[in-house]
Design an enzyme around this catalytic site. Sequence first.
Site, PDB file in Angstrom:
ATOM      1  CE  LYS A 121      -2.257  -0.412   3.874  1.00 55.58           C
ATOM      2  NZ  LYS A 121      -1.763  -1.642   4.451  1.00 55.58           N
ATOM      3  NE  ARG A 142      -4.242  -0.571   9.860  1.00 54.33           N
ATOM      4  CZ  ARG A 142      -3.111  -0.065   9.361  1.00 54.33           C
ATOM      5  NH1 ARG A 142      -3.093   1.123   8.812  1.00 54.33           N
ATOM      6  NH2 ARG A 142      -2.014  -0.775   9.421  1.00 54.33           N
ATOM      7  NE  ARG A 157       7.187  -2.554   5.608  1.00 52.28           N
ATOM      8  CZ  ARG A 157       5.864  -2.406   5.621  1.00 52.28           C
ATOM      9  NH1 ARG A 157       5.211  -2.211   4.496  1.00 52.28           N
ATOM     10  NH2 ARG A 157       5.207  -2.498   6.748  1.00 52.28           N
ATOM     11  NE  ARG A 177       6.735   0.243   9.912  1.00 54.88           N
ATOM     12  CZ  ARG A 177       5.645   0.299   9.146  1.00 54.88           C
ATOM     13  NH1 ARG A 177       5.656   0.998   8.035  1.00 54.88           N
ATOM     14  NH2 ARG A 177       4.562  -0.336   9.490  1.00 54.88           N
ATOM     15  NE  ARG A 206       1.551  -3.959  11.452  1.00 56.31           N
ATOM     16  CZ  ARG A 206       2.313  -3.392  10.534  1.00 56.31           C
ATOM     17  NH1 ARG A 206       3.532  -3.849  10.309  1.00 56.31           N
ATOM     18  NH2 ARG A 206       1.866  -2.384   9.840  1.00 56.31           N
TER      19      ARG A 206
HETATM   20  P1  AMP Z   1       0.841   1.091   8.991  1.00 52.47           P
HETATM   21  O1  AMP Z   1       2.174   1.659   8.712  1.00 52.47           O
HETATM   22  O2  AMP Z   1      -0.232   1.674   8.118  1.00 52.47           O
HETATM   23  O3  AMP Z   1       0.826  -0.402   8.948  1.00 52.47           O
HETATM   24  O4  AMP Z   1       0.454   1.529  10.491  1.00 52.47           O
HETATM   25  C1  AMP Z   1       1.268   1.215  11.598  1.00 52.47           C
HETATM   26  C2  AMP Z   1       0.461   1.193  12.876  1.00 52.47           C
HETATM   27  O5  AMP Z   1      -0.154   2.492  13.107  1.00 52.47           O
HETATM   28  C3  AMP Z   1      -0.703   0.215  12.890  1.00 52.47           C
HETATM   29  O6  AMP Z   1      -0.303  -1.098  13.215  1.00 52.47           O
HETATM   30  C4  AMP Z   1      -1.576   0.842  13.991  1.00 52.47           C
HETATM   31  O7  AMP Z   1      -1.049   0.615  15.284  1.00 52.47           O
HETATM   32  C5  AMP Z   1      -1.443   2.333  13.700  1.00 52.47           C
HETATM   33  N1  AMP Z   1      -2.460   2.776  12.716  1.00 52.47           N
HETATM   34  C6  AMP Z   1      -2.228   3.269  11.460  1.00 52.47           C
HETATM   35  N2  AMP Z   1      -3.385   3.556  10.831  1.00 52.47           N
HETATM   36  C7  AMP Z   1      -4.374   3.235  11.694  1.00 52.47           C
HETATM   37  C8  AMP Z   1      -5.793   3.291  11.642  1.00 52.47           C
HETATM   38  N3  AMP Z   1      -6.431   3.742  10.541  1.00 52.47           N
HETATM   39  N4  AMP Z   1      -6.492   2.875  12.724  1.00 52.47           N
HETATM   40  C9  AMP Z   1      -5.875   2.441  13.840  1.00 52.47           C
HETATM   41  N5  AMP Z   1      -4.552   2.338  13.960  1.00 52.47           N
HETATM   42  C10 AMP Z   1      -3.782   2.733  12.909  1.00 52.47           C
END
Ligand code: AMP
Length: 221
Positions: free
Chosen positions: A13, A88, A123, A156, A167
């Site tokens: 994404k 999400r 990554r 990360r 996740r």
């Molecule tokens: P990502 O990089 O998009 O995978 O986001 C990393 C982390 O940020 C996720 O595992 C959540 O802890 C938090 N996060 C990001 N976007 C959201 C969302 N829309 N709702 C809730 N938590 C989020």
Amino acid sequence: MRCILIGLPGSGKGTQAGILAAKFGIAHVSTGDMMRAAIQSGSDLGSRARKQVESGELVSDAIIIGLVNNRIREPDCRGGFVMDGFPRTLEQAVALRAARIHVDYVIELDVSERDVIERMSGRRVHPASGRVYHVKFNPSRATDTDDVTGEPLVQRPDDREDVIRVRIGTYNSRTVPIISYYIDWERSGDPQAPHFVKVNGQGSVAGVRERLSAAVSEVEA
Ligand code: AMP
């Protein structure tokens, strides 16, 4: 062009959202990057969200919805945006619709769980810019070094395999229901409903980019 990208963590994404943003000259809105920036800055919001982000759980809907509502009103979003990582949960999708923020496309990037694990464990990111690389599929020119700034790349904490599994579980239980939400909304015939498109997200970055462009222009035609 206003679109939402949905997909398993590690589905590509972030990479594809960056490509779409550059192609259409629109803002790339990544809630994950916003959360990591908040944590790094040591803000109050960042310290409240740190535990969830690092363990692979979702941050509360109220925090995320508030952040996105402000972000979407910034000037760079006027010409369009690509949302990466939001909504999400069903609650977030409902809040976006209630805020009457029109969206043209909801795009699901379809990849297998096995692929996602391979992708995420390789990554590497450049924390300051959010640029994403992969040791095998999208390597930086020099090992663990950002192509643009020459600064070091990092893994990360939430890209560790145990966290990845949490996740994936969270995605299946909390995010997958929004797919049928958008499909049902489009089927209802509401002209405000976004077009839902599913794109095969397996394979190279360039291959996925081509399929994504074709899917979007097909709907536009
Ligand atoms: P990502 O990089 O998009 O995978 O986001 C990393 C982390 O940020 C996720 O595992 C959540 O802890 C938090 N996060 C990001 N976007 C959201 C969302 N829309 N709702 C809730 N938590 C989020």
